[in-house]
Design a protein around this motif. Structure first.
Motif, PDB file in Angstrom:
ATOM      1  N   ALA A 162      10.267  -1.453  -1.939  1.00 53.31           N
ATOM      2  CA  ALA A 162       9.479  -0.650  -2.858  1.00 53.31           C
ATOM      3  C   ALA A 162      10.580   0.553  -3.017  1.00 53.31           C
ATOM      4  O   ALA A 162      11.337   1.156  -2.272  1.00 53.31           O
ATOM      5  N   LYS A 163      10.199   1.462  -4.087  1.00 54.41           N
ATOM      6  CA  LYS A 163      10.689   2.612  -4.407  1.00 54.41           C
ATOM      7  C   LYS A 163       9.757   3.608  -4.935  1.00 54.41           C
ATOM      8  O   LYS A 163       8.849   3.225  -6.071  1.00 54.41           O
ATOM      9  N   VAL A 164       9.572   4.794  -4.211  1.00 57.97           N
ATOM     10  CA  VAL A 164       8.736   5.621  -4.629  1.00 57.97           C
ATOM     11  C   VAL A 164       9.081   7.096  -4.818  1.00 57.97           C
ATOM     12  O   VAL A 164      10.252   7.427  -4.608  1.00 57.97           O
ATOM     13  N   ARG A 165       8.032   7.953  -5.462  1.00 56.72           N
ATOM     14  CA  ARG A 165       8.516   9.193  -5.834  1.00 56.72           C
ATOM     15  C   ARG A 165       8.353  10.266  -5.011  1.00 56.72           C
ATOM     16  O   ARG A 165       8.866  11.478  -5.120  1.00 56.72           O
TER      17      ARG A 165
ATOM     18  N   VAL B 236       3.541   3.890   2.320  1.00 57.54           N
ATOM     19  CA  VAL B 236       3.907   2.433   2.554  1.00 57.54           C
ATOM     20  C   VAL B 236       4.361   1.820   3.806  1.00 57.54           C
ATOM     21  O   VAL B 236       4.221   0.834   4.169  1.00 57.54           O
ATOM     22  N   GLU B 237       5.170   2.751   4.373  1.00 55.64           N
ATOM     23  CA  GLU B 237       5.791   2.441   5.666  1.00 55.64           C
ATOM     24  C   GLU B 237       4.711   2.146   6.732  1.00 55.64           C
ATOM     25  O   GLU B 237       4.649   1.168   7.556  1.00 55.64           O
ATOM     26  N   THR B 238       3.590   2.995   6.635  1.00 53.60           N
ATOM     27  CA  THR B 238       2.480   2.793   7.514  1.00 53.60           C
ATOM     28  C   THR B 238       1.630   1.410   7.038  1.00 53.60           C
ATOM     29  O   THR B 238       1.249   0.619   8.077  1.00 53.60           O
ATOM     30  N   GLU B 239       1.406   1.178   6.049  1.00 51.76           N
ATOM     31  CA  GLU B 239       0.814  -0.151   5.624  1.00 51.76           C
ATOM     32  C   GLU B 239       1.720  -1.408   5.994  1.00 51.76           C
ATOM     33  O   GLU B 239       1.094  -2.468   6.472  1.00 51.76           O
TER      34      GLU B 239
ATOM     35  N   THR C 114       6.789 -11.098   3.405  1.00 53.71           N
ATOM     36  CA  THR C 114       5.520 -10.537   4.043  1.00 53.71           C
ATOM     37  C   THR C 114       5.304  -9.038   3.718  1.00 53.71           C
ATOM     38  O   THR C 114       4.167  -8.869   3.286  1.00 53.71           O
ATOM     39  N   ALA C 115       6.391  -8.337   3.425  1.00 52.73           N
ATOM     40  CA  ALA C 115       6.297  -7.059   2.995  1.00 52.73           C
ATOM     41  C   ALA C 115       5.713  -7.144   1.503  1.00 52.73           C
ATOM     42  O   ALA C 115       4.840  -5.996   1.283  1.00 52.73           O
ATOM     43  N   ILE C 116       6.336  -7.725   0.551  1.00 55.70           N
ATOM     44  CA  ILE C 116       5.969  -7.904  -0.728  1.00 55.70           C
ATOM     45  C   ILE C 116       4.325  -8.465  -0.908  1.00 55.70           C
ATOM     46  O   ILE C 116       3.904  -7.522  -1.419  1.00 55.70           O
TER      47      ILE C 116
ATOM     48  N   LEU D  34       2.355  -5.280   0.150  1.00 57.32           N
ATOM     49  CA  LEU D  34       2.271  -4.137  -0.748  1.00 57.32           C
ATOM     50  C   LEU D  34       1.586  -4.681  -2.000  1.00 57.32           C
ATOM     51  O   LEU D  34       0.853  -3.734  -2.584  1.00 57.32           O
ATOM     52  N   LEU D  35       1.672  -5.994  -2.319  1.00 56.99           N
ATOM     53  CA  LEU D  35       0.950  -6.615  -3.807  1.00 56.99           C
ATOM     54  C   LEU D  35      -0.432  -6.382  -3.478  1.00 56.99           C
ATOM     55  O   LEU D  35      -1.565  -6.450  -4.244  1.00 56.99           O
TER      56      LEU D  35
END
Length: 94
Positions: A42-45, A53-56, A86-88, A91-92
């Protein structure tokens, strides 16, 4: 010692010094690009978004880390290759 031998030694020393200086003075941007085995998922702003994202991912049992993006304005979330799918999926589904 013969003069040609001294010239060759001097050239070798200067070349070695050049290599050491090139390695030692490499820009931080060159060093940041290589994260070994880690893969970007992932890339976030913002820092807050990166923490979310890390927590999820941690809730799903995925070890993740955040690094600054190459542009200096974004953050990249990286995981190990074994956790990538698993990460993808996590996040989806978030």
């Amino acid at each position: 010692m013969p003069a040609p031998f001294l010239i060759l030694v001097a050239i070798a020393v200067v070349g070695l010094l050049g290599l050491v200086l090139r390695w030692g003075l490499a820009s931080d941007a060159d060093r940041r690009k290589d994260y070994g085995l880690l893969r970007e998922v992932a890339k976030v702003r913002s820092v807050d978004a990166a923490r979310f994202v890390e927590t999820e991912l941690q809730k799903a049992g995925v070890r993740a880390t955040t690094v600054p993006g190459e542009d200096g304005e974004t953050y990249r979330i990286l995981v190990f290759p074994t956790d990538e799918q698993t990460a993808i999926q996590t996040l989806l589904n978030t």
